[in-house]
Motif scaffolding. Structure first.
Motif, PDB file in Angstrom:
ATOM      1  N   GLY A 122       0.785  -1.209   0.000  1.00 63.93           N
ATOM      2  CA  GLY A 122       0.000   0.000   0.000  1.00 63.93           C
ATOM      3  C   GLY A 122       0.824   1.269   0.000  1.00 63.93           C
ATOM      4  N   GLU A 123       2.063   1.198  -0.489  1.00 63.92           N
ATOM      5  CA  GLU A 123       2.924   2.375  -0.521  1.00 63.92           C
ATOM      6  C   GLU A 123       2.621   3.270  -1.717  1.00 63.92           C
ATOM      7  OE1 GLU A 123       6.690   0.457  -0.466  1.00 63.92           O
ATOM      8  OE2 GLU A 123       6.639   0.071   1.687  1.00 63.92           O
ATOM      9  N   VAL A 124       1.969   2.697  -2.715  1.00 66.07           N
ATOM     10  CA  VAL A 124       1.565   3.449  -3.901  1.00 66.07           C
ATOM     11  C   VAL A 124       0.183   2.984  -4.332  1.00 66.07           C
ATOM     12  CG1 VAL A 124       3.926   3.851  -4.738  1.00 66.07           C
ATOM     13  CG2 VAL A 124       2.692   1.774  -5.439  1.00 66.07           C
ATOM     14  N   ASP A 125      -0.518   3.825  -5.078  1.00 65.81           N
ATOM     15  CA  ASP A 125      -1.806   3.424  -5.646  1.00 65.81           C
ATOM     16  C   ASP A 125      -1.617   2.515  -6.847  1.00 65.81           C
ATOM     17  OD1 ASP A 125      -3.383   5.085  -3.900  1.00 65.81           O
ATOM     18  OD2 ASP A 125      -2.735   6.811  -5.089  1.00 65.81           O
ATOM     19  N   MET A 126      -0.522   2.767  -7.564  1.00 65.12           N
ATOM     20  CA  MET A 126      -0.255   2.006  -8.783  1.00 65.12           C
ATOM     21  C   MET A 126       1.201   2.155  -9.156  1.00 65.12           C
ATOM     22  SD  MET A 126      -2.130   4.489 -11.589  1.00 65.12           S
ATOM     23  CE  MET A 126      -3.687   4.403 -10.677  1.00 65.12           C
ATOM     24  N   VAL A 127       1.653   1.282 -10.027  1.00 64.77           N
ATOM     25  CA  VAL A 127       2.992   1.384 -10.600  1.00 64.77           C
ATOM     26  C   VAL A 127       2.846   1.511 -12.104  1.00 64.77           C
ATOM     27  CG1 VAL A 127       5.113   0.104 -11.098  1.00 64.77           C
ATOM     28  CG2 VAL A 127       4.219   0.167  -8.766  1.00 64.77           C
ATOM     29  N   VAL A 128       3.461   2.552 -12.656  1.00 65.54           N
ATOM     30  CA  VAL A 128       3.515   2.750 -14.113  1.00 65.54           C
ATOM     31  C   VAL A 128       4.985   2.803 -14.460  1.00 65.54           C
ATOM     32  CG1 VAL A 128       2.767   4.161 -16.057  1.00 65.54           C
ATOM     33  CG2 VAL A 128       1.356   4.040 -14.002  1.00 65.54           C
ATOM     34  N   ARG A 129       5.554   1.652 -14.800  1.00 63.84           N
ATOM     35  CA  ARG A 129       7.012   1.546 -14.875  1.00 63.84           C
ATOM     36  C   ARG A 129       7.434   0.415 -15.809  1.00 63.84           C
ATOM     37  NH1 ARG A 129      11.734  -0.250 -13.034  1.00 63.84           N
ATOM     38  NH2 ARG A 129      13.192   1.108 -11.909  1.00 63.84           N
ATOM     39  N   THR A 130       7.041   0.499 -17.057  1.00 65.74           N
ATOM     40  CA  THR A 130       7.397  -0.526 -18.057  1.00 65.74           C
ATOM     41  C   THR A 130       7.308  -1.920 -17.453  1.00 65.74           C
ATOM     42  OG1 THR A 130       9.794  -0.331 -17.573  1.00 65.74           O
ATOM     43  CG2 THR A 130       8.894   1.028 -19.377  1.00 65.74           C
ATOM     44  N   MET A 131       6.165  -2.239 -16.852  1.00 68.70           N
ATOM     45  CA  MET A 131       5.989  -3.497 -16.125  1.00 68.70           C
ATOM     46  C   MET A 131       5.225  -4.498 -16.967  1.00 68.70           C
ATOM     47  SD  MET A 131       4.655  -3.958 -12.238  1.00 68.70           S
ATOM     48  CE  MET A 131       4.679  -5.557 -11.408  1.00 68.70           C
ATOM     49  N   THR A 132       5.860  -5.620 -17.239  1.00 63.58           N
ATOM     50  CA  THR A 132       5.282  -6.646 -18.087  1.00 63.58           C
ATOM     51  C   THR A 132       4.189  -7.420 -17.365  1.00 63.58           C
ATOM     52  OG1 THR A 132       7.352  -6.919 -19.302  1.00 63.58           O
ATOM     53  CG2 THR A 132       5.779  -8.736 -19.414  1.00 63.58           C
ATOM     54  N   ILE A 133       3.081  -7.628 -18.050  1.00 64.95           N
ATOM     55  CA  ILE A 133       1.997  -8.470 -17.554  1.00 64.95           C
ATOM     56  C   ILE A 133       2.373  -9.920 -17.820  1.00 64.95           C
ATOM     57  CG2 ILE A 133      -0.462  -9.000 -17.735  1.00 64.95           C
ATOM     58  CD1 ILE A 133      -0.756  -6.228 -19.156  1.00 64.95           C
ATOM     59  N   ASN A 134       2.438 -10.746 -16.788  1.00 62.19           N
ATOM     60  CA  ASN A 134       2.681 -12.169 -17.021  1.00 62.19           C
ATOM     61  C   ASN A 134       1.903 -13.011 -16.016  1.00 62.19           C
ATOM     62  OD1 ASN A 134       4.206 -12.335 -14.617  1.00 62.19           O
ATOM     63  ND2 ASN A 134       6.157 -12.099 -15.683  1.00 62.19           N
ATOM     64  N   CYS A 135       1.944 -14.310 -16.207  1.00 68.68           N
ATOM     65  CA  CYS A 135       1.105 -15.218 -15.423  1.00 68.68           C
ATOM     66  C   CYS A 135       1.448 -15.196 -13.945  1.00 68.68           C
ATOM     67  CB  CYS A 135       1.232 -16.636 -15.973  1.00 68.68           C
ATOM     68  SG  CYS A 135       0.457 -16.868 -17.590  1.00 68.68           S
ATOM     69  N   ASP A 136       2.710 -15.099 -13.617  1.00 65.76           N
ATOM     70  CA  ASP A 136       3.098 -15.074 -12.216  1.00 65.76           C
ATOM     71  C   ASP A 136       2.607 -13.795 -11.536  1.00 65.76           C
ATOM     72  OD1 ASP A 136       4.667 -16.031  -9.879  1.00 65.76           O
ATOM     73  OD2 ASP A 136       5.876 -14.262 -10.302  1.00 65.76           O
ATOM     74  N   ARG A 137       2.749 -12.679 -12.209  1.00 65.65           N
ATOM     75  CA  ARG A 137       2.426 -11.393 -11.589  1.00 65.65           C
ATOM     76  C   ARG A 137       0.938 -11.169 -11.407  1.00 65.65           C
ATOM     77  NH1 ARG A 137       6.878  -7.827 -14.994  1.00 65.65           N
ATOM     78  NH2 ARG A 137       8.696  -8.503 -13.778  1.00 65.65           N
ATOM     79  N   ILE A 138       0.102 -11.715 -12.292  1.00 68.56           N
ATOM     80  CA  ILE A 138      -1.331 -11.449 -12.141  1.00 68.56           C
ATOM     81  C   ILE A 138      -1.931 -12.164 -10.937  1.00 68.56           C
ATOM     82  CG2 ILE A 138      -1.667 -10.977 -14.596  1.00 68.56           C
ATOM     83  CD1 ILE A 138      -3.010 -13.683 -14.859  1.00 68.56           C
ATOM     84  N   GLY A 139      -1.159 -13.046 -10.307  1.00 70.02           N
ATOM     85  CA  GLY A 139      -1.583 -13.619  -9.047  1.00 70.02           C
ATOM     86  C   GLY A 139      -1.166 -12.770  -7.860  1.00 70.02           C
ATOM     87  N   GLN A 140      -0.383 -11.724  -8.114  1.00 71.60           N
ATOM     88  CA  GLN A 140       0.151 -10.886  -7.043  1.00 71.60           C
ATOM     89  C   GLN A 140      -0.364  -9.444  -7.080  1.00 71.60           C
ATOM     90  OE1 GLN A 140       4.538 -11.671  -6.348  1.00 71.60           O
ATOM     91  NE2 GLN A 140       4.329 -12.580  -8.370  1.00 71.60           N
ATOM     92  N   VAL A 141      -0.633  -8.945  -8.284  1.00 77.86           N
ATOM     93  CA  VAL A 141      -1.163  -7.593  -8.452  1.00 77.86           C
ATOM     94  C   VAL A 141      -2.228  -7.616  -9.537  1.00 77.86           C
ATOM     95  CG1 VAL A 141       0.965  -6.433  -7.719  1.00 77.86           C
ATOM     96  CG2 VAL A 141       0.631  -6.979 -10.140  1.00 77.86           C
ATOM     97  N   ALA A 142      -3.016  -6.562  -9.586  1.00 79.98           N
ATOM     98  CA  ALA A 142      -4.041  -6.431 -10.630  1.00 79.98           C
ATOM     99  C   ALA A 142      -3.518  -5.516 -11.727  1.00 79.98           C
ATOM    100  CB  ALA A 142      -5.319  -5.842 -10.035  1.00 79.98           C
ATOM    101  N   PHE A 143      -3.645  -5.953 -12.966  1.00 79.38           N
ATOM    102  CA  PHE A 143      -3.143  -5.183 -14.096  1.00 79.38           C
ATOM    103  C   PHE A 143      -4.272  -4.547 -14.892  1.00 79.38           C
ATOM    104  CE2 PHE A 143       0.826  -7.645 -13.700  1.00 79.38           C
ATOM    105  CZ  PHE A 143       1.761  -6.645 -13.938  1.00 79.38           C
TER     106      PHE A 143
END
Length: 365
Positions: free
Chosen positions: A177-198
């Motif tokens: 909860g340190e930021v509302d969102m990250v906009v930082r050339t961040m790739t959407i992948n299968c592992d990450r969508i279980g950790q954050v919402a894209f």
């Protein structure tokens, strides 16, 4: 400081580029033969040190649950990672939902009424501090998108608090909860969508190798045998290097142990001769390679990378809002204007447009 306001491969892709009749195909020959990473790497690093951005390492406490949509759970707003297929197509439609907007309302009700966004401050033309800009404002393609999101949510494009975060802390910063969102050339992948919402994807590129022009390295192949290759911690570049050795696309002797918090640190190591090559997104490498006559991109892109805005799991209303912004941003020409300003000089070759010059078309779940 504020800017005027205080992978796994995706498999069979169904995201289409706008204005094309077929699915997105890998960018096999779009980014070649550029120069490399010049003094800008050092300048940006120094600029970051003097910036007034509030680094996450200095934060005391987060935004609180109300500000970021609660803890969120993996079985909530988006598909579970273990059921993942075409992760770039798994975001929420701008329309729909319960009609409630708890996350957006919490942002609007803050005493300091600003959107808090994690960004990069040393990626040339994406998110960086230009030493020639007397105002000392963050600039770049990702920064333009942040301003548009802030305008749509708060009615003021400059109502943003930027926080500099390293590649390795992007997910942690969102989850805490340190930021509302990250906009930082961040790739959407299968592992990450279980950790954050894209969000839906807002850019498409691929991984590529960067090495000195004098190097015998020709790409992501056997020429990396016995070579030291650098990548950023928590990046898809490292994942691809690891997978490449396992599936024998790369020789077993390829040394991939050098990882750094920020991708720019790899480029500095390359300039200092501490590593033989860097693997990163081709779009980032093209911007950096345009500045230094001693390095260049080697070979073709060997993956597909879809960038998305990352938010906390459970913040469905914020995800839908960002997707509305993206649709309008692309439709009204804002995306194209930002691309022409920031990325055209390094990604396009004369009149020949990179395939990345066309915004991806969202396919919601």
């Amino acid at each position: 400081m504020n800017a005027r306001g205080t992978t796994t491969n995706a498999g069979a892709h169904s995201v289409r580029l706008r204005g094309t009749s077929g699915p997105w195909r890998r960018l096999r020959a779009g980014l070649r033969g550029w120069g490399g990473v010049g003094a800008m790497a050092v300048v940006c690093a120094l600029a970051l040190g003097f910036a007034l951005l509030l680094p996450l390492s200095q934060q005391h406490g987060g935004l609180g649950e109300a500000a970021t949509g609660g803890q969120g759970v993996a079985h909530g707003s988006q598909v579970r990672a273990e059921d993942c297929e075409n992760p770039q197509d798994q975001s929420l439609s701008p329309s729909g939902g319960s009609g409630g907007t708890p996350t957006v309302d919490a942002i609007k009700s803050r005493k300091d009424r600003r959107l808090i966004v994690g960004v990069d401050t040393n990626s040339y033309r994406w998110g960086y501090l230009d030493p020639n800009n007397p105002a000392g404002e963050l600039e770049g393609f990702d920064i333009d998108l942040v301003h548009r999101i802030a305008e749509d949510i708060l009615g003021d494009r400059d109502a943003v608090q930027f926080k500099a975060i390293p590649t390795s802390r992007r997910i942690e910063a969102i989850q805490k909860g340190e930021v509302d969102m990250v906009v930082r050339t961040m790739t959407i992948n299968c592992d990450r969508i279980g950790q954050v919402a894209f969000s839906a994807p807002y850019f498409v590129t691929g991984q590529q190798v960067l090495a000195p022009k004098t190097s015998a390295i020709t790409g992501f192949n056997k020429t990396l045998a016995d070579k030291k290759v650098c990548s950023a911690q928590g990046s898809t570049a490292y994942d691809n290097l690891e997978a490449g050795r396992k599936n024998r696309d790369l020789p077993a002797s390829t040394d991939i142990r050098t990882t750094v918090p920020n991708q720019l640190d790899c480029l500095v190591k390359l300039q200092l001769g501490e590593v033989d090559a860097v693997v990163t997104d081709g779009a980032l490498a093209a911007s950096q390679a345009a500045q230094d006559p001693t390095v260049e991109l080697k070979g073709s892109l060997f993956t597909d990378e879809y960038y998305g805005v990352a938010m906390k799991l459970g913040s469905d209303d914020l995800v839908r809002q960002v997707n509305r912004t993206l649709e309008n941003y692309i439709k009204d020409g804002g995306w194209e204007a930002s691309y022409e300003k920031w990325l055209h000089p390094t990604m396009d070759q004369g009149d020949k447009k990179s395939a990345s010059a066309t915004a991806p078309e969202a396919d919601y779940k």
